[in-house]
Design a protein around this motif. Structure first.
Motif, PDB file in Angstrom:
ATOM      1  N   ARG A 134       0.800  -1.250   0.094  1.00  0.00           N
ATOM      2  CA  ARG A 134      -0.050   0.044  -0.011  1.00  0.00           C
ATOM      3  C   ARG A 134       0.867   1.197   0.024  1.00  0.00           C
ATOM      4  O   ARG A 134       0.788   2.344  -0.619  1.00  0.00           O
ATOM      5  N   GLU A 135       1.773   1.129   1.075  1.00  0.00           N
ATOM      6  CA  GLU A 135       2.788   2.555   0.817  1.00  0.00           C
ATOM      7  C   GLU A 135       3.588   2.536  -0.610  1.00  0.00           C
ATOM      8  O   GLU A 135       3.828   3.737  -1.045  1.00  0.00           O
ATOM      9  N   ARG A 136       4.047   1.477  -1.195  1.00  0.00           N
ATOM     10  CA  ARG A 136       4.685   1.379  -2.477  1.00  0.00           C
ATOM     11  C   ARG A 136       3.782   2.228  -3.350  1.00  0.00           C
ATOM     12  O   ARG A 136       4.140   2.889  -4.236  1.00  0.00           O
ATOM     13  N   GLU A 137       2.448   1.913  -3.348  1.00  0.00           N
ATOM     14  CA  GLU A 137       1.312   2.283  -4.317  1.00  0.00           C
ATOM     15  C   GLU A 137       1.244   3.753  -4.045  1.00  0.00           C
ATOM     16  O   GLU A 137       0.910   4.506  -4.887  1.00  0.00           O
ATOM     17  N   ALA A 138       1.237   4.132  -2.962  1.00  0.00           N
ATOM     18  CA  ALA A 138       1.071   5.487  -2.722  1.00  0.00           C
ATOM     19  C   ALA A 138       2.343   6.522  -2.415  1.00  0.00           C
ATOM     20  O   ALA A 138       2.285   7.531  -2.525  1.00  0.00           O
ATOM     21  N   THR A 140       4.776   6.230  -0.316  1.00  0.00           N
ATOM     22  CA  THR A 140       5.032   6.769   0.799  1.00  0.00           C
ATOM     23  C   THR A 140       6.030   5.757   1.778  1.00  0.00           C
ATOM     24  O   THR A 140       5.975   5.998   3.077  1.00  0.00           O
ATOM     25  N   SER A 141       6.544   4.966   1.061  1.00  0.00           N
ATOM     26  CA  SER A 141       7.647   4.165   1.837  1.00  0.00           C
ATOM     27  C   SER A 141       8.838   4.541   2.448  1.00  0.00           C
ATOM     28  O   SER A 141       9.248   5.650   1.824  1.00  0.00           O
TER      29      SER A 141
END
Length: 144
Positions: A134-138, A140-141
């Motif tokens: 989810r963070e990769r997609e957003a 924000t990792s």
């Protein structure tokens, strides 16, 4: 020049990775002078901070066997780390894990996970993967 670009860069990258990940107990990076001094003492050969900087930046790519052995001893890795791609990748993964464990939050999660059952660990692993995805997609990792 081609040897410097291929082999030199690879050696330089591997040495640089050791400096990035293997740190002093307080978390500070080791200095070229500190490592060079330890390598001089271990090898009995000339080993200056400038020479180490040249190895780290790929300007020199021809260390002696004793220089590499001294570097390996200082950073507590096998000498094969500098030569064998498979060995280097495995050691790099272990070093990355050790680097991550320096982070107090990661260390706390890892210590708590030690007491979990295999099913519990699987559930936590699935949750971490879902959050990371989810963070990769957003975008924000931590690495972003």
């Amino acid at each position: 020049m081609a040897a410097e670009e291929s082999g030199g860069a690879c050696l330089a990258d591997r040495i640089e990775q050791l400096f990035r990940i293997v740190r002093r107990p307080n978390g500070d990076p080791h200095s070229n002078e500190e490592v060079a001094r330890a390598c001089r003492e271990a090898s009995g050969e000339s080993f200056s901070a400038t020479y180490l900087w040249q190895l780290r930046t790929g300007r020199r790519d021809n260390p002696t066997k004793r220089h590499l052995e001294a570097l390996a001893r200082f950073f507590e890795v096998p000498v094969a780390y500098f030569f064998e791609d498979g060995q280097s990748e495995r050691i790099a993964e272990e070093l990355a894990l050790l680097g991550a464990l320096r982070d107090a939050g990661v260390r706390e999660v890892a210590l708590r996970a030690v007491t979990l059952s295999p099913d519990g660990l699987g559930t936590i692993s699935d949750m971490i993967e879902a959050i990371a995805r989810r963070e990769r997609e957003a975008g924000t990792s931590r690495s972003a």
